[in-house]
Design a protein around this motif. Structure first.
Motif, mmCIF file in Angstrom:
data_model
loop_
_atom_site.group_PDB
_atom_site.id
_atom_site.type_symbol
_atom_site.label_atom_id
_atom_site.label_comp_id
_atom_site.label_asym_id
_atom_site.label_seq_id
_atom_site.Cartn_x
_atom_site.Cartn_y
_atom_site.Cartn_z
ATOM 1 N N LEU B 299 18.524 57.492 30.589
ATOM 2 C CA LEU B 299 19.733 57.353 29.772
ATOM 3 C C LEU B 299 20.292 55.931 29.800
ATOM 4 N N PRO B 300 20.445 55.321 30.994
ATOM 5 C CA PRO B 300 20.940 53.934 31.007
ATOM 6 C C PRO B 300 20.036 52.994 30.219
ATOM 7 N N LYS B 301 18.731 53.218 30.331
ATOM 8 C CA LYS B 301 17.784 52.356 29.614
ATOM 9 C C LYS B 301 17.979 52.477 28.103
ATOM 10 N N PHE B 302 18.057 53.704 27.616
ATOM 11 C CA PHE B 302 18.207 53.909 26.174
ATOM 12 C C PHE B 302 19.563 53.411 25.670
ATOM 13 N N GLY B 432 10.314 57.037 22.057
ATOM 14 C CA GLY B 432 10.496 55.940 22.999
ATOM 15 C C GLY B 432 10.270 56.316 24.449
ATOM 16 N N GLY B 433 10.088 57.580 24.714
ATOM 17 C CA GLY B 433 9.886 57.994 26.100
ATOM 18 C C GLY B 433 8.544 58.681 26.254
ATOM 19 N N GLY B 434 7.700 58.167 27.109
ATOM 20 C CA GLY B 434 6.404 58.806 27.328
ATOM 21 C C GLY B 434 5.371 58.271 26.359
ATOM 22 N N VAL B 435 4.168 58.092 26.840
ATOM 23 C CA VAL B 435 3.124 57.534 25.979
ATOM 24 C C VAL B 435 2.068 58.589 25.683
ATOM 25 N N GLY B 436 1.506 58.488 24.519
ATOM 26 C CA GLY B 436 0.298 59.232 24.193
ATOM 27 C C GLY B 436 0.457 60.727 24.042
ATOM 28 N N GLU B 437 -0.509 61.317 23.388
ATOM 29 C CA GLU B 437 -0.540 62.768 23.248
ATOM 30 C C GLU B 437 -1.975 63.213 23.022
ATOM 31 N N THR B 495 7.135 67.694 24.220
ATOM 32 C CA THR B 495 8.064 67.514 23.109
ATOM 33 C C THR B 495 9.427 67.121 23.637
ATOM 34 N N PHE B 496 9.791 65.879 23.368
ATOM 35 C CA PHE B 496 11.109 65.351 23.738
ATOM 36 C C PHE B 496 11.251 63.991 23.071
ATOM 37 N N ALA B 572 0.135 53.872 19.159
ATOM 38 C CA ALA B 572 1.344 53.836 18.331
ATOM 39 C C ALA B 572 2.475 53.256 19.158
ATOM 40 N N GLU B 573 3.482 52.790 18.470
ATOM 41 C CA GLU B 573 4.655 52.257 19.139
ATOM 42 C C GLU B 573 5.861 53.076 18.711
ATOM 43 N N PRO B 574 6.925 53.024 19.498
ATOM 44 C CA PRO B 574 8.141 53.736 19.099
ATOM 45 C C PRO B 574 8.651 53.247 17.743
#
Lengths: 273, 718
Positions: B299-302, B432-437, B495-496, B572-574
């Protein structure tokens, strides 16, 4: 959310219900919309539930001269649509229509609401405003209690041990106003006002439905609605909570009383839907 | 395409964790947690001897801690409890109806300690949650302030505002069903990311774990991974050699599920009288609750990342200090740090506009970012956008000028019902949170396509969208989407953070490409031609240029052997979704009651695959943001207990939403999509808050904290 263990009995008549009610730890169950949540939260844990909900003999509305008699197990939904209520005691129809949602109104009963005596409830205040009389049966026979003597405190009434409400008698009264302030639909009133004839009753402004006696007196002495409504919060003792202070509730009581009186005087539109 | 999930989820046929009837769970026992009724206390003893059930405490657990260092939530409270609702003991009984009776007779002795409630008390540091650390501050994110940016400003406005704590309130509370099968724990768990849950539980229990996600009745960020209770249940199931089920109560959920938001923000905005904003500072204190969850990290980061909002401001300084308090831990909640940032900048723009006597719309127009990509002073690199068009559209659709005229008329006439207009312009990082799927696409016998996705939809409608993607590309009629089972899906992120279509959708899309490539080779072989000479049209492979030739259906192509492709997509990027919301409110100046009359919204999430799903996300998002602006707040007594409040919002409190379409594509993922899951929430809360304040501006009000409760409105004007 699961209540403590209890016995469940379902009497076939008022006489049988009274017999069962005499056993220690017995509680009367009507619509169940006050008692069951309290049991699930374990605020109360009766040993025996005497379920009178299906007693058809106590579900009726009839006109008796200038008095409307309402069986204790008459549902809120009945009060909303009953032609006798709508014509002769429209305040009750309006108050009942503001209780909870459709499901609640199809379960909750007028007798249960009076017996539970929550100061934030709509229908007890409306019955008090109408000058209703509660008909009680108990181990010592029948008696009548005027609503002005019936409510003794927060969820406390003049009902004695083993007594039950069988009906309510309400004088015919077509001059009415009703205001209920909630933040969202389906909520209990933060503050409410029921007006019937000369009588003004406040909802959730004390430990029981409260007569706005100073306002009533001012009106009798010819004060304007605005002046009289400004006195509505005299002698009230509402709960003080972070989201609604006592002072805010008293302010609301004055505003809502003015609006309810204006409605009763026909100065603003509004009727039964 | 109509959504395929809804009927089962909202009527019957949905299978939530309570509905799981797997034979492995036969003869299961039921667990309930004894929770702390006090906010801060030393545990002097736990006596479960009167309890006709198994009782487990921290002393029984032989598990490694959940993390390193002292500032870690124990699986069950050991020695000290730090919030009302903290799990202290697990009671396991055979009969779920006796469970509450059993839990009620567990005696826990508490020696009270002074609670730390609210960020001021936490910063004061007179009482520490973890004395060995010397401070209640667990994380500082962002820049230090030098003040130089404000030196040339003609006008500087500073205000301290509160972005209140909220309860996520999913319709489905938390629960789990656990059973050990052949040395492995199988957990049915409503979660947003089964793989992370699996890894957490497996690390704690030192054993292999399979997580199966049933239907999930809402999560909103509060069902990330697995909560400590699940680890304790898995441990107890092993100890007892019996399956265990657990479902918390609604009251329990309010104190024991993580909360969201909870920032006190000091905002400073400076600029010129012509409307140009030159500097903005956001100095926030994040109430992280008793133990660090995402409020101490993400949260602080975002919040810092998104501090600049939609504006080209030369100097932006942002800092968030996360502090511990004796309250329920705070974690992600629909937006997770971005709604807080947006509320801050959007309030600041209105305060600045009011101070220089300019319409809030005009100030926004002057300062919008107009060329992309754009990197903000706090490091967000916005991919694409068209902020002024989004705002122009909602103003045109809403009839902004006419509404302003009506507002003037009402004020002149002394109407007790005041009209207010509020703008909320937002940009938000999505994905923006977590990479890849991960994704696996299989076309099997009968030509049925099965999609295995590492995304974990829990009400969003992603299965509908993936079905559309696959069925359009392959031309197959039947698509089955599977998710949330760690045995079926090799790798998954979940999923988030509005990430599923960008990552999960792109992964599926790439897997479909691979399947098509492999199918082309096979079709060429079977049609006895070169791969370059076959084409796929409406689900049939044919020789190119011979439309009437006998073709091969997917069923024929895959009758002997299925075609499959596995993909891990992280290319991909955010992206940065954006939009503009116009809110119209009426405020009864006698009672303080606010009624939301209109909500006009542009939410631009790039290319839209499934319009229905997109609209659904916007509706739910708007409702949640409006709820924050007008109704919801989790409050604590000074003793740390929860104050009865106002939670949730229903259709009765909401107008029909006026949704406008706009789609500015991105090049940061192959689908050209951005996230939509949190947009509505992020834009609507400040729009509605600004509208309420606007309604009262002629009465001298220039700020009101959320929620704009009747009492708060009344106090502001009386």
């Amino acid at each position: 959310m699961i209540p403590a263990p209890f016995d469940y009995r379902r009497p076939g008549s008022v006489a049988e219900a009274l017999e069962l009610l005499a056993s220690p730890g017995a509680a009367l169950l009507a619509g169940g919309h006050s008692l069951l949540p309290l049991m699930k939260l374990r605020v109360v844990s009766p040993d025996v539930l005497v379920d009178v909900g299906a007693l058809a003999e106590l579900r009726y509305v009839r006109l008796d001269g200038d008095t409307v008699e309402i069986g204790a197990l008459t549902r809120f939904c009945d009060l909303v649509v009953d032609p006798v209520i709508r014509e002769h005691a429209p305040l009750l129809a309006r108050a009942a229509s503001s209780v909870g949602d459709r499901q609640v109104r199809h379960r909750g009963t007028i007798g249960g609401s009076l017996a539970h005596a929550d100061p934030a409830a709509d229908v007890p205040a409306a019955v008090l405003a109408c000058g209703g009389v509660v008909m009680v049966h108990g181990p010592d026979g029948a008696r009548r209690v005027h609503t002005r003597d019936f409510f003794l405190g927060r969820c406390r009434t003049a009902l004695g041990l083993g007594e039950m409400i069988v009906s309510v008698r309400v004088p015919r009264q077509t001059h009415w106003g009703f205001e209920k302030f909630t933040r969202r639909a389906l909520e209990w009133a933060l503050v409410g006002v029921a007006v019937a004839g000369e009588s003004v009753v406040l909802i959730n402004m004390g430990d029981r439905p409260v007569r706005a006696g100073v306002t009533e007196a001012a009106l009798r002495q010819g004060a304007s609605i605005e002046q009289a409504a400004g006195l509505a919060a005299w002698n009230t003792d509402p709960v003080d909570e972070p989201h609604a202070s006592a002072g805010f509730r008293q302010h609301l009581a004055r505003v809502l009383t003015r609006r309810a009186l204006q409605r009763a005087a026909g100065r603003v539109p509004g009727g039964l839907s | 395409m109509a959504r395929i999930e809804d009927w089962a989820l909202i009527t019957s046929g949905g299978r939530y964790v309570e509905d799981v009837r797997d034979p492995a769970l036969a003869g299961c026992r039921y667990g309930a947690f004894v929770r702390s009724p006090v906010a801060h206390a030393r545990i002097t003893g736990i006596d479960g001897s009167a309890c006709r059930a198994d009782v487990f405490t921290a002393a029984d657990l032989d598990l490694p801690p959940a993390g390193r260092g002292p500032v870690v939530q124990p699986w069950l409270a050991r020695d000290v409890v730090r919030y009302v609702g903290e799990p202290v003991a697990l009671v396991v009984a055979d009969d779920r109806h006796r469970l509450a009776d059993a839990a009620a007779v567990v005696r826990v002795g508490y020696e009270p300690l002074e609670p730390v409630i609210g960020v001021e008390q936490a910063l004061a540091g007179e009482v520490l949650l973890f004395p060995e650390t010397g401070s209640n501050v667990v994380r500082v994110h962002g820049t230090s302030f030098d003040g130089a940016g404000f030196e040339g400003c003609e006008v500087v406005v500073t205000r301290t505002i509160v972005n209140q704590r909220l309860a996520p309130l999913p319709l489905e509370v938390r629960g789990a069903a656990c059973v050990w099968l052949a040395g492995r724990l199988v957990v049915w768990l409503p979660t947003q990311n089964a793989h992370a849950a699996r890894d957490l539980i497996a690390a704690a229990l030192g054993a292999p774990v399979r997580v199966i996600t049933p239907d999930v009745g809402g999560a909103f960020g509060a069902k990330m991974g697995a909560d400590p209770e699940v680890v304790v249940l898995g441990w107890a199931a092993r100890r007892l050699g019996r399956p265990i089920r657990w479902t918390e109560t609604r009251s329990e959920n309010l104190v024991a599920m993580t909360h969201g938001r909870g920032q006190r923000q000091t905002i400073t905005i400076g600029g010129r009288r012509d409307g140009t904003v030159l500097a903005f500072r956001l100095d926030a204190v994040q109430d992280a609750g008793a133990y660090p969850r995402s409020a101490a990290k993400l949260l602080p980061k975002f919040t810092c990342l998104m501090a600049a909002g939609a504006y080209r401001i030369p100097v932006v300084e942002a800092r968030v200090r996360a502090v511990l308090t004796n309250t329920t831990p705070v974690a992600s909640y629909r937006g997770a740090g971005r709604p807080e940032a947006t509320a801050a900048i959007e309030r600041a723009m209105d305060l600045f506009a009011a101070r220089i006597g300019m319409d809030p719309v005009a100030v926004r127009r002057i300062n919008f970012i107009r060329s992309f990509p754009y990197t903000t002073p706090t490091g967000a690199c916005y991919d694409s956008g068209d902020y002024h068009t989004a705002l122009d559209r909602v103003l045109a659709a809403g009839g902004y000028r006419e509404l302003r005229a009506e507002q003037e008329r009402r004020r002149a006439a002394g109407d007790v019902v005041a009209l207010g207009l509020g703008i909320g312009c937002y940009v938000e990082v999505t994905g923006g949170g977590g990479v890849g799927e991960g994704a696996r696409v299989v076309v099997g016998r009968g030509g049925v396509a099965t999609v295995h996705t590492g995304s974990s939809p829990h009400g969003q409608g992603l299965a509908s969208t993936l079905t559309m993607l696959v069925s359009h590309r392959l031309g197959v009629d039947q698509v089955i989407v599977r998710h949330g089972d760690t045995d079926l899906i090799a790798r998954g992120t979940g999923t988030f953070g509005s990430r599923s279509l960008q990552y999960g959708g792109s992964a599926v899309s790439r897997a479909v490409d691979l399947v098509v490539d492999r199918a082309r080779d096979r079709a060429a072989d079977m049609l006895e031609t070169a791969a370059g000479d076959v084409e796929l049209t409406a689900g049939v492979w044919r020789v190119r240029g011979a439309p009437s030739s006998r073709g091969l259906t997917w069923a024929e192509l895959c009758s002997a052997e299925e075609l499959a492709a596995d993909v891990w997509f992280d290319d991909a990027e955010p992206t940065y979704s954006f939009g503009a919301h116009l809110s119209v409110v009426e405020v009864d100046t006698e009672t303080g009651r606010v009624v939301l009359r209109r909500m006009v919204a542009v939410d631009d999430a790039g290319r839209v695959i499934n319009p229905e799903t997109c609209v659904g996300q916007r509706h739910g998002g708007l409702a949640q943001g409006i709820a924050q602006a007008l109704f919801e707040e989790v409050r604590h007594h000074p003793d740390g207990s929860l104050v009865d409040g106002c939670w949730g919002v229903g259709a009765s409190e909401l107008p029909d939403f006026e949704l406008l379409d706009m789609a500015t594509p991105t090049t940061r993922n192959p689908l050209g999509v951005k996230g939509i899951g949190e947009s509505g929430t992020i834009g609507s809360a400040p729009a509605v808050q600004n509208a309420v304040i606007d309604a009262l501006s002629h009465l001298g009000v220039d700020h009101l904290d959320m929620p704009a409760s009747p009492m708060r409105v009344w106090q502001a004007i009386s």
